[in-house]
Structure formats: C-alpha cells, structure tokens
Design a protein around this motif. Structure first.
Motif: not given
Ligand code: B3K
Ligand code: ZN
Length: 887
Positions: A837-863
């Motif tokens: 889980p420690s390694v998994a949660s570190r990987l999960a932080t890659c999503f932290r800036s998803y809201r910077l990107f275009s709406p289409r990407r934003w929606a894909e990241a949220e899904t």
C-alpha cells in the motif's frame, strides 16, 4: 472503497499514554516463515496512585502466542487480544513487566513495513507505524524506552546480526547450528527508530574519531560483491560527522555507526538509531554504475540520515503531526551540508527547482496541507514535499530572519533544552524566541497555513528625484481546508541594482516605520513583508536602479513582478546575486513559453524574442560562473512548472511543442556559442564525481540538448554513446537519443540493456528513460515494459522507475486525451495496493494535478479515480489519497 473510511486522527485529541515504558527487551529467534518475538516491557503508571486503567497496546496483523505479567501467564479472561490490539484489563498498580510472544512471517510481508525478508536479508522498517507489526506496543513517538535486543539465527545462513546501539555480547549457541548477538542502546528512543538487520552481508569498515577523541567504528553493509561501491558513501558519512561537529557542535554518541544497503525498500532511507537502513540506490555508486547526480544524492541522503541522530533521534517528535520538526530541519541541514561541500548557488538553484517541481504543485492542488497538519487518516501519506522541503524552507527563513547568530543561539538552546525529549513545533519556535527575544507568533503561520503565497510587485522609478517605490502585496491562496488566512511574515532579500551591477545604497526607506524590525532588516538587505500590502520608497539613489527581489529565494513564494523584459535582461547580465541571475533568465523563459503557448492556442506559431537566445549564449560563455551554474542557467522551466503557471485548461501537447520550439530557437541562434563554451570547459580525463567535473559534464550535456533540438541530427550522440567512459555521459546521450526518437534508438537501448543487465540500479534508468519519452504512444511502450522479464511489481525501485516516472514526469503520455494513461496508472495502483500500500499510494499521488488540464482530460481522470475508489478493500493509504484528490 472501504465502507467506513479510516477515522481521522486529530492533533487536538493528543494525550499522553496511561503507562510509561522505561525499558524493552526483545528476543528475536529468526526463521523464514516463523520468527518468534519475545518482548518484555517494563511498565509503570504515568500518574501513580489512582486505580490502574486497562493497558491498551497497538498491534497490526499480529499473531499472539502468549502473554504474561511478571512471569505469570495471563488467563483468557485477563486480557483481550486481536491482531490489531492487546488490552490487559487489570494491570497491577505497581511497576510491572509485560511479556508477550508473537510470531511473524517475514517472508509473507510484501508491504515492506515491520519485519520483512528480501533477497534473504531480514530487515525492519518501523517508521511510522511498523513496529506494531512486530510486537504489541505503544507505537507512537512520545514513548521513549531503552532497548536491549537479542537476536538468534542460523550461523551459516544468517552470519550478520545487527540492531541499534552497541554490541554487548555474541557467540555460538552451544549444541546447535545457531548463533546469537545482544545489542544495547542506552539512549531512550521511540519504537519507530528500532531496527534489526540480519543476513549474509558483505561490509566495508572505517573509524571516525570524534571532536572529543572518541573512536567510533563505522561500517556499511551490502550484498556480497557490492562492497567496492560503498566507499563514496563512507567518505560522505565521515564528512557529515565532521560537519555536524563543526557547524552545529553535535558529536556522535555511540561506539558504532552502521549503515545497511538493501535492494527492496519503500523509500530512500531510514535513520534508525545507530543502524541506518538505506535503499541501496542511495549507497552504491562508482564510475561505471552511478551518475554524477547519483553521487550527489548519495552524499545528501547519507548526510540527511546521519543528521537525524540529533534532529529526530536525540530530540524526537511528540506526535506525528510534528513530523516537520525532524524532517524539515534535517532537510535544511543536509541542504546546507551539500552547499558547503559543493557550490552554494548551484545547490540552492537545484533545491528551488526541486521545490517548484514537487512542492508547489502539491500546495496548489487537492492534496495541499499545512507543514504542520492538524488531522490525518494515514500518516504514511504525510511524508510529503510540503512537510520535507517547505519545512526546510521555513528553517531557512528562520535563519534569514534571525540572522546567523540568532539562529545559532536558537539551535543551541533547542538542543540543550530538549535533548532526550519528544517535542512540538511550538517548543522548537520557543527556543528561538527565547534565545533571541524575537516575537515569532506571525512567523509561526508558515507552519499552519497551506498554500504558496503570491507576492505581487509593482515598482516605480523616478530617476530625477533619485527614488524607487515598491508596492508589495501578498495573496494567500484558498486551500482545501477552506480556512481564512492571515498575512504571513515573508522575508524578501533584495538589492537595488545600479547600472554597473553594483547595489546602490539609499538614504531612507519611507514606509518602513510601520514594522518594528523593518529598519534593522533593511540594513541587512531584507524586506519583511508582514502585512497584506507594503509600500516602500527608497530615496537618495545616485543612479537608476532595478529592484532584485527574493534573492537566494529567501521565501517559498511565487513572485509576480511588473519588471519589464529589459529590466529582466539587465538583471540576467548584472545582478550580483547569482540566484537572481538564474531566476531572471527563468522568468524570461517562462514568459516566452507562456506567450508562445497563447499564440499556439490561437493557431499561430510562436515567435520568440532573439534577445533570449543571445542572453543564453552570453551566459554560457561567462567564465566568471562555474560550469554547473551555467548549465543550470541553460535549462528551461519544466513543462510541469509551465502547466501550473498557465493554471487551467492546459493542453500538454501544445505546451510540449512550444517548449521544444523554444529549445530549437535557442539552439539555432546560440547553439554554436553554447557548444563552444562547453568545449572550453572539458572535464578532466578519467572520471571524478567532484562538483567541478560534474558541472563540466552537465554544461556539455546542456549544449547537446540545444544542438540536437536545432539540427535534429543525433549522429554525434551515437558517437558519444560509443565512446562514453562513464555512466553520466552514457545516460545523457541515451536520454536525448530516445526522447528525440533518433535513428538508432532501438539499438542504443538494446546495447545499454545488455551492458547493465545484471545491475538493477542502472537498469532502473533504462526503464525511466523510456517511461519519460514524450508522446501519446509511450503508454504502449510502458505497458509493454511492464511485461519485460526485468520488470517486477515487487521491487519498489523498479515500479518507481517505470510507473511513477511515467505518471509523474511524462505530461504528454500520462495526460493523453483519451484517458488511457490515467486508466493504466489507476490499474497499477490497484494491483500494487494488494501487496504494498505505501508504494501504491505514492503512485496514486500522480493524479494530484489533474485539474490543471483540459476538461476532457479532467473528466477522464475523475472517471479513473472514481472507478478505483469503488474497488472493495482498498488500503487506507490509497483510499485516503483518492478521497482527498477527488474532494
Ligand atoms: N524518516 C524516514 C522516512 C520514513 C517514511 C515512513 N513512511 C526517512 C527520512 O526522512 O530520513
Ligand atoms: Zn528524514
């Protein structure tokens, strides 16, 4: 997702334990699947006299074999035991000894927390809450005890037996094939600093004589055959020990200091008392298998863990909310050590690049939190850039504000007052306030308010009157905690740069009267911005002046200045502050990329100001600066930094194109000058990792970047690869060949693989170079590489090298518009969560800036995130990150 999210732990709920543990005796009988741990805890009631409350100890997945008090085995009715808690219902009123026996399966421990075995080596990792996976305990940092540890194991298979402190006894166990060792650590310590390492290890040895003349035996243990790669780390250790004596007056306190390098480790290293355990990536280097930056990292991490002996171990944290007490301060100390060992401005620029890359995005996104948080669900998720590097910036500002002497007096008082204690940020600040008489109440807000402050600067110059007015305004961003913010105390180091580059003196600074300390600060070249707005007018200037603000990056803020391009070009040429010369060029480059990006958006091609390329060329040739500085001055702001600056609706493909176009433009106009400058500073023959030679190599590699961007011709890189005599050159060439998709890239990769197939640390670079290649199709390559025989989901370094490099450092690939990058990463998180889980949660932080990107990407990241969140049985680590990212 777990039905009930893990409960919030709150700072305000802190209270001391009911019982104190004075001494701990642990007896480990090591065996692969069944290690027996006998623990004896000397306990007494904290407030003697009252009826003894139940004793409740932490566990995590434990298998209890027996429990006794003062030699009497407890009946089932006298205690309650689950894998996660042991409660003794009616403990004795007098001090007593609790004896438990637990059984641990080190081989099944894939989470690499607690006691685990990898490559045949038994290792522990207890910070933050791993000790409870070994035995029932008050697994919290404010319970300090003296430990005695006995270890026994098969003499043939596990010849080396190590724990904290000094070795007091060892030998064979008569009549068996086993042997034992007893270690005693006289310094009371919290459980997170406990360590045990046992296995068949090689080692190198040395001696360090402390300032008071004590001889300390040093050793670095590693897998057999890797000993020769430990010498640089040993040298770095001795230099760290000397530096801490000279700069902080801190001497080492045990008879031995051991370091162990292991290949499966979740993070960088761990500062266990007298027995530091390292990810071997931060120990093993030599010319053939380490790059210049690997050497610098080894030096920095060795120093960091060593410095924890005083800032972390001798004085530890009262609770995990205070993590920055040890981490921020220790990062600051290791940064200063490296600055003293190498070039100070180069180190500072490198650290600021790191801060902007790792901490600013965190502070601007959904995972933002104060340096001293007030609540958490999973403490493992708070070993963040904010706690570490913004925490270090706060210590640096403290030194800037109080001056060298005041800071030194504060540190001395802190050590004297709190040695042996478990303390808070308030205690830390009080030492400085008491030592200097300063009021640090406003300064303390740096610990409590999340978000990167912005300082807007307007300036007006009246040459005739000889005045310069500065209007400074601080803005504190809204952050997920939603709390209203109070103005922080921002120290802005500054100079007023006259036409010849000398700082001008001024007669008076009107407006400075408002703040009590302002006058004295100004004399030291410091503006203390402590209000929302401040207007200062400098008078008596003998010539025109350009303000140079935030010299040396004196505060972790974003400056938005109204300096014209002419003024920035002037600073890039004339500022006496090396940092701000670099920063002026960065600012110009940021503006150029942002403008190019805006034009691209409107369907036009970017049109760059040729003066920028000329300034790059000029700086490259300026031999007043060492090559390492010039190489840094030639590096453009990263795509990630630009994405953040643009702030919303970012198209990473367009951004990448524009940044590449600027590189090519500089290459066209100044590439020859840059190459020639690099040719004039060749590294010495042979390989030496020292800062000067490393700098020369990095200047050469900067020149390569511009040359290949401008010409598209990579034949010279293939040649460089063929003739390379060290790994730094080989990796730099391979990187450009692969990223520019030059012909021969496939063969170059295949050759590199063959050459290093038996060296996992170098192979990690082979994976990373590919994972970070720009382009949508890199995802296919990364997916293919997860099936490569050399890839393993079980080795954290390998996962970071491939999957995190892709998610964290490949904007065009990870943020592919169809969302496939997001889905790949979410799948990787899920897959890893089941084992680590420690390694998994570190990987999960890659999503932290998803809201910077275009709406289409934003929606894909949220899904992708929501699908992940809907999975049953996610760990607290991962569900906490996802919940906060989506909030
Ligand atoms: N203190 C350790 C980090 C422990 C991480 C636990 N999840 C390394 C360091 O900062 O020195
Ligand atoms: Zn640390």
């Amino acid at each position: 997702m777990q039905k009930n999210a893990a409960p919030l732990v709150r700072l305000e709920d802190y209270r001391p334990t009911d019982y104190v543990i004075d001494a701990v005796a642990l007896d480990f009988s090591l065996a692969p699947r069944r290690t027996r741990v006998a623990a004896s805890l000397n306990l007494r009631q904290r407030e003697a006299g009252g009826p003894p409350p139940p004793l409740s100890l932490d566990g995590d997945g434990l298998k209890l074999v027996s429990v006794a008090i003062d030699g009497r085995r407890l009946a089932d009715t006298e205690y309650e035991a689950t894998p996660d808690r042991l409660t003794v219902l009616h403990p004795p009123a007098e001090p007593f000894c609790l004896e438990t026996v637990t059984e641990v399966d080190a081989d099944a421990n894939t989470a690499l927390m607690g006691l685990y075995r990898s490559s045949g080596i038994y290792t522990t990792q207890c910070e933050a809450e791993g000790f409870r996976r070994i035995t029932y305990f008050y697994d919290r940092p404010d319970v300090l005890a003296v430990y005695t540890v006995r270890i026994e194991a098969s003499a043939a298979e596990v010849p080396v037996l190590l724990s904290n402190g000094n070795l007091t006894e060892s030998g064979p166990l008569a009549g068996t094939d086993r042997h034992y060792a007893i270690w005693h650590d006289p310094f009371p310590k919290p459980s997170y600093l406990f360590a045990l390492v046992a296995g068949d290890l090689g080692a190198i040895h040395d001696i360090f004589v402390t300032q008071s003349g004590r001889r300390v035996r040093l050793a670095i243990y590693c897998e057999h055959g890797k000993e020769e790669r430990c010498h640089y780390a040993m040298d770095a250790l001795k230099r760290s020990m000397r530096w801490d004596e000279e700069v902080y007056g801190r001497e080492y306190d045990l008879d031995v200091f051991n370091i162990v390098a292991v290949s499966d480790f979740n993070m960088g290293a761990m500062e266990n008392k007298g027995l530091n355990v390292f990810n071997d990536k931060y120990v093993l280097v030599d010319a053939e298998t380490g790059t210049d930056s690997d050497y610098a990292h080894v030096e920095g991490v060795i120093a960091h863990e060593y410095f924890h002996n005083w800032t972390g171990n001798r004085i530890t944290c009262r609770d995990w909310f205070q993590l920055c007490l040890k981490e921020g301060l220790t990062v600051f100390r290791d940064q200063e050590f490296s600055a003293d060992m190498r070039s100070r401005p180069v180190k500072r620029i490198g650290d600021v690049i790191g801060l902007r890359q790792a901490q600013f995005p965190e502070d601007a996104g959904p995972l933002a939190h104060p340096v001293r948080p007030t609540a958490y669900r999973e403490i493992n998720n708070f070993y963040t850039a904010t706690v570490y590097v913004k925490g270090a910036e706060i210590c640096r500002m403290l030194k800037t504000v109080l001056g060298e002497e005041g800071f030194g007096a504060g540190m001395d008082l802190y050590f004297a007052r709190h040695d042996g204690g478990a303390v808070t940020i308030e205690d830390f600040l009080a030492a400085f306030a008491d030592a200097t008489g300063a009021d640090l109440s406003q300064f303390a807000l740096w610990y409590h308010q999340a978000g990167t402050p912005k300082v807007a600067v307007r300036h007006a110059h009246d040459a005739k009157a000889g005045t310069l007015s500065l209007h400074l305004k601080q803005e504190l961003p809204e952050t997920p905690d939603g709390k209203p913010k109070r103005a922080q105390l921002i120290p802005l180091a500054f100079g007023l740069v006259g036409p010849d580059g000398q700082d001008l003196s001024f007669a008076e600074a009107k407006g400075a009267e408002k703040l009590a300390d302002q006058g004295a600060a100004l004399e030291r070249g410091l503006i203390l911005l402590g209000e929302d707005e401040l207007e200062l007018t400098f008078t008596g200037l003998k010539a025109g002046a350009v303000p140079s603000l935030l010299r040396g990056f004196s505060a972790p803020v974003r400056v938005e200045s109204d300096l014209s391009e002419e003024e920035l070009f002037f600073l890039a040429r004339q500022d006496s502050d090396a940092f701000n010369r670099w920063e002026a060029l960065q600012d110009l480059s940021r503006r150029a990329i942002a403008e190019g990006y805006a034009l691209h958006h409107q369907g036009h091609e970017a049109d760059f100001d040729p003066r920028l390329a000329a300034a790059f060329g000029e700086l490259a040739e300026n031999e007043d600066f060492d090559p390492a500085f010039r190489a840094l001055a030639l590096s453009l702001p990263s795509e990630a930094e630009m994405a953040e600056l643009i702030g919303k609706d970012v198209d990473p493909d367009a951004l990448h194109e524009v940044r590449d176009a600027l590189t090519a433009d500089i290459g066209d106009l100044a590439g020859e000058r840059i190459s020639e400058a690099a040719r004039r500073s060749p590294p010495d023959p042979g390989y030496s990792p020292d800062a000067m030679n490393a700098g020369r190599r990095s200047l050469t590699h900067a020149a390569w970047r511009y040359r290949v961007a401008s010409s598209g011709d990579g034949a010279f890189l293939m040649e460089a690869l063929r003739t390379a005599e060290n790994l730094t050159v080989r990796v730099a060439a391979l990187h450009l060949i692969v990223h520019h998709r030059l012909s021969g890239a496939e063969e170059a990769l295949a050759d590199f693989f063959e050459r290093y197939r038996d060296n996992p640390l170098v192979l990690d670079k082979w994976f990373s170079v590919q994972a970070t290649r720009p382009g949508h199709d890199t995802l296919d390559l990364v997916e293919e590489l997860t099936r490569h025989p050399a890839f393993s989901w079980k080795t954290p370094n390998r996962v970071y090298a491939l999957v995190r490099a892709f998610g964290g450092a490949n904007l065009t690939g990870f943020h592919r518009p169809d969302g496939a990058g997001y889905r790949f990463l979410a799948d990787a998180v899920l897959r890893l969560d089941a084992t680590n889980p420690s390694v998994a949660s570190r990987l999960a932080t890659c999503f932290r800036s998803y809201r910077l990107f275009s709406p289409r990407r934003w929606a894909e990241a949220e899904t992708a995130l929501k699908d992940l969140a809907a999975q049953p049985d996610l760990s607290t680590d991962v569900s906490d990150i996802i919940l906060r990212t989506l909030a």
